[in-house]
Design a protein around this motif. Structure first.
Motif, PDB file in Angstrom:
ATOM      1  N   ILE A  24       0.146 -40.973  22.264  1.00 11.88           N
ATOM      2  CA  ILE A  24       1.044 -40.224  23.141  1.00 11.88           C
ATOM      3  C   ILE A  24       0.569 -38.785  23.259  1.00 11.88           C
ATOM      4  O   ILE A  24       0.527 -38.208  24.352  1.00 11.88           O
ATOM      5  CB  ILE A  24       2.494 -40.277  22.612  1.00 11.88           C
ATOM      6  CG1 ILE A  24       3.041 -41.712  22.696  1.00 11.88           C
ATOM      7  CG2 ILE A  24       3.397 -39.324  23.395  1.00 11.88           C
ATOM      8  CD1 ILE A  24       4.369 -41.908  21.998  1.00 11.88           C
ATOM      9  N   SER A  64       4.120 -44.436  25.185  1.00 11.75           N
ATOM     10  CA  SER A  64       5.279 -44.548  24.298  1.00 11.75           C
ATOM     11  C   SER A  64       4.924 -45.454  23.131  1.00 11.75           C
ATOM     12  O   SER A  64       3.896 -46.147  23.146  1.00 11.75           O
ATOM     13  CB  SER A  64       6.484 -45.138  25.055  1.00 11.75           C
ATOM     14  OG  SER A  64       6.179 -46.458  25.488  1.00 11.75           O
ATOM     15  N   GLU A  65       5.784 -45.482  22.122  1.00  7.07           N
ATOM     16  CA  GLU A  65       5.569 -46.401  21.001  1.00  7.07           C
ATOM     17  C   GLU A  65       5.697 -47.842  21.473  1.00  7.07           C
ATOM     18  O   GLU A  65       4.979 -48.733  20.997  1.00  7.07           O
ATOM     19  CB  GLU A  65       6.571 -46.107  19.887  1.00  7.07           C
ATOM     20  CG  GLU A  65       6.309 -44.800  19.171  1.00  7.07           C
ATOM     21  CD  GLU A  65       7.056 -44.691  17.856  1.00  7.07           C
ATOM     22  OE1 GLU A  65       7.404 -45.748  17.284  1.00  7.07           O
ATOM     23  OE2 GLU A  65       7.291 -43.548  17.402  1.00  7.07           O
ATOM     24  N   GLU A  66       6.617 -48.084  22.402  1.00 11.40           N
ATOM     25  CA  GLU A  66       6.778 -49.435  22.937  1.00 11.40           C
ATOM     26  C   GLU A  66       5.490 -49.909  23.612  1.00 11.40           C
ATOM     27  O   GLU A  66       5.055 -51.054  23.421  1.00 11.40           O
ATOM     28  CB  GLU A  66       7.929 -49.475  23.941  1.00 11.40           C
ATOM     29  CG  GLU A  66       8.146 -50.855  24.564  1.00 11.40           C
ATOM     30  CD  GLU A  66       9.190 -50.842  25.666  1.00 11.40           C
ATOM     31  OE1 GLU A  66       9.370 -51.912  26.300  1.00 11.40           O
ATOM     32  OE2 GLU A  66       9.800 -49.783  25.904  1.00 11.40           O
TER      33      GLU A  66
END
Length: 255
Positions: free
Chosen positions: A9, A56-58
């Motif tokens: 990110i 994003s982490e997703e």
């Protein structure tokens, strides 16, 4: 693990680098001998470019799943083919250009790992990008292109650098222009000269070679890149190199 969700990110938020951030990261990781991280960059970039998610982490976890699924079934491809091929070529060309600057073995390792996790429809075909040299005219054209690229980078000091290299060993300059700048670095069908310039900078930073880095930082400006973009490229390569454990003997050259 070097490329965590948070670090990806962070890299993707570089304001001036646009889509170059993942090529800068790929090259730096190649030079640092961390090729296992490259598939994450590659699929992360493909997801973002295909509108399949924002940094994003997703997205990181979706990318990890995609790498596993592609490894299990190389025929699966969740990406648009035409844009995916262009992006894939940029990754491959960026790694190839490191071969003359940081060693062929590292380039081979990165390209092999990239291939293993590239969907089959996006893999390189049997056709090479560079046309074969079939006549002396072809050779002269290629050499002229290499010399033009060299002179643009080094500008007023290009002749002095040539003399320094030739006086060290005449074959050094001959090899550099005939086999590095002409066929490899000046080739611009996949990467623009400006993109190649940032690739070279990213390649030099982890190697602790300030004399060469200074020349190419200034050369990036000579090629038309703005100062802040060059500085951002430098800072990103330094940050990734630190993640890989790099320690420099002195301060990294800067503009």
């Amino acid at each position: 693990m070097i490329l965590t969700p948070q670090r990806l990110i962070q890299l993707s938020n570089a304001p001036r680098l646009g889509n170059m951030w993942y090529l800068i990261a790929t090259v730096t990781l190649t030079v640092c001998n961390q090729p296992q991280e490259i598939p994450k960059l590659y699929h992360y970039a493909l997801h973002v470019n295909n509108g399949l998610g924002k940094p994003s982490e997703e997205l990181y976890h979706r990318v990890t799943q995609t790498i596993e699924s592609v490894s299990a079934d190389i025929n699966s491809c969740p990406y648009e083919i035409e844009s995916g091929l262009k992006l894939s070529d940029k990754f491959r060309e960026s790694i190839l250009k490191t071969a003359a600057l940081s060693g062929l073995p590292k380039a081979i390792n990165s390209l092999m790992i990239l291939r293993e996790t590239t969907p089959k429809p996006l893999r390189a075909t049997g056709d090479v990008k560079r046309q074969a040299i079939e006549s002396f005219a072809d050779y002269e054209a290629e050499q002229d292109r290499g010399m033009k690229f060299w002179k643009t980078i080094y500008s007023k000091i290009s002749g002095r650098v040539i003399n320094q290299m030739s006086s060290s060993y005449p074959d050094l300059w001959t090899y550099t222009i005939q086999h590095v700048y002409s066929p490899l670095l000046s080739f611009s069908d996949v990467l623009t000269p400006q993109e190649t310039s940032m690739i070279v900078i990213s390649c030099l930073i982890p190697q602790d070679v300030n004399p060469q880095l200074k020349g190419h930082l200034k050369g990036a400006l000579n090629l038309g890149l703005d100062l802040e973009t060059v500085r951002e490229c430098r800072e990103m390569a330094i940050e990734i190199s630190k993640w890989c454990g790099m320690v420099w003997k002195a301060e990294v050259a800067k503009l």
